[in-house]
Design a protein around this motif. Structure first.
Motif, mmCIF file in Angstrom:
data_model
loop_
_atom_site.group_PDB
_atom_site.id
_atom_site.type_symbol
_atom_site.label_atom_id
_atom_site.label_comp_id
_atom_site.label_asym_id
_atom_site.label_seq_id
_atom_site.Cartn_x
_atom_site.Cartn_y
_atom_site.Cartn_z
ATOM 1 N N SER A 1 -68.553 52.722 -31.496
ATOM 2 C CA SER A 1 -68.270 51.886 -32.665
ATOM 3 C C SER A 1 -69.538 51.616 -33.459
ATOM 4 C CB SER A 1 -67.636 50.563 -32.232
ATOM 5 O OG SER A 1 -66.328 50.784 -31.770
ATOM 6 N N GLU A 2 -69.419 51.683 -34.776
ATOM 7 C CA GLU A 2 -70.557 51.482 -35.665
ATOM 8 C C GLU A 2 -70.090 50.737 -36.907
ATOM 9 O OE1 GLU A 2 -71.854 55.417 -36.685
ATOM 10 O OE2 GLU A 2 -70.357 55.599 -38.276
ATOM 11 N N PRO A 3 -71.011 50.227 -37.727
ATOM 12 C CA PRO A 3 -70.589 49.506 -38.934
ATOM 13 C C PRO A 3 -69.799 50.402 -39.880
ATOM 14 C CG PRO A 3 -72.895 49.077 -38.439
ATOM 15 C CD PRO A 3 -72.470 50.181 -37.521
ATOM 16 N N THR B 1 -66.481 47.077 -38.102
ATOM 17 C CA THR B 1 -66.899 48.161 -37.211
ATOM 18 C C THR B 1 -65.696 49.051 -36.916
ATOM 19 O OG1 THR B 1 -66.425 46.889 -35.201
ATOM 20 C CG2 THR B 1 -68.682 46.752 -36.087
#
Length: 318
Positions: free
Chosen positions: A234-236, A259
């Motif tokens: 998960s990332e922005p 996210t």
């Protein structure tokens, strides 16, 4: 500050929104705010409010409201066949109301979301620098929720207009059922070499799962190239990112998510996000590939148009 409305019926989804809550994204707080930034801005301009004033965002079917005080109001965005005391009240212009007036909205005939601005702005508590409602986090607006029957909303202090205002026709957008969205490939375009051309050539249909968090689309599935995982750490994410989950059906992310763990094949440019906000389930969408330089040029063009509209009203445009 004074009481402005009593909610007689809340409509399908009516929330208090403003320009958004962008200072807490790094702590996982979604920005929220008006989905159609253009219509939001024009609604406030039409009643001479500051650009960050809170408004009502109405989705698909608007509410019925009893007016509790004299004020100027304006509608911008989708045409919901609004009436004031049973007389038609089209969008993109201001109008004066008094206590006892009844404002009613119906199903949107074009577009999906309408914005109602009132003199002084909707007055609800500021939470983390914004009055915007975040339905997922249940913060902002009225207790973090949509309007309910018998809610009473207050407005801030604001002067009444010397004369009604109207947005000239040349600046009024047309909401189409076939929508072209300009988008940049990426940020994980390397996972879709075999499907990128298909993505920018296919047409998609807006699914019923379309809300302030994101719009799901149905159409030709795009699958990951061999060797690339179906998901990532998960990332922005930002509004406009187009995720592709394992079923290959795109999801356009909007303002209530920070996210995500799905790879993103493309990103809709910011100047086209109002088109997403006004898309209805069943509308068709195509993606048109643009370069970063083209996206920047379109942003500058839109900024110049907004400055021109601001200047029109600053010098007393009606």
């Amino acid at each position: 500050m004074m009481e402005a409305f009593r909610v007689l019926s809340p409509g399908s989804l009516t929330t208090v929104q403003d320009a958004g809550r962008y200072s807490y994204i790094d702590r996982g707080v979604p920005p929220s705010g008006a989905l159609d930034g253009f219509a939001y801005r024009i609604a406030n301009l039409l009643v001479a409010n500051p650009p960050e004033a809170a408004v009502l965002e109405m989705t698909l079917q608007g509410p019925a409201l009893e007016v509790l005080c004299e004020a100027d109001m304006a509608l911008a965005g989708a045409d919901m066949a609004a009436t004031l005391n049973d007389g038609p009240m089209p969008p993109w212009k201001s109008f004066r109301v008094k206590a006892g007036d009844i404002l009613r909205f119906h199903f949107a005939t074009t577009g999906c979301r309408t914005y109602l601005a009132v003199s002084g702005g909707i007055d609800v508590p500021v939470v983390m620098g914004s009055r915007a409602t975040c339905l997922k986090a249940k913060i902002g607006g009225i207790e973090g929720r949509a309007l309910w029957k018998e809610d009473v909303l207050r407005r801030g202090a604001g002067d009444l207009l010397a004369a009604p205002r109207r947005l000239p026709y040349r600046w009024i957008p047309t909401y189409r059922t076939d929508i072209v969205l300009k988008a940049l490939p990426g940020p994980q375009e390397e996972a879709f070499h075999s499907g990128m051309e298909i993505f920018f050539d296919a047409d998609y249909t807006v699914a019923s799962e379309a809300d302030r968090m994101g719009y799901r689309l149905h159409g030709t599935p795009i699958h990951h190239d061999e060797g690339f995982p179906q998901s990532i750490i998960s990332e922005p994410v930002i509004p406009g990112n187009v995720q592709l989950p394992a079923d290959g059906q795109p999801i356009i992310l909007l303002v209530e998510q920070t996210t995500g763990g799905y790879t993103k094949i493309a990103t809709v440019i910011s100047t086209d996000l109002p088109k997403v906000a006004q898309a209805m389930p069943g509308n068709r969408i195509w993606f048109k590939k643009v370069t970063l330089e083209e996206a920047h040029a379109l942003y500058r063009t839109e900024a110049a148009r907004l400055r021109e509209i601001d200047a029109f009203f600053t010098v007393g445009g009606r």
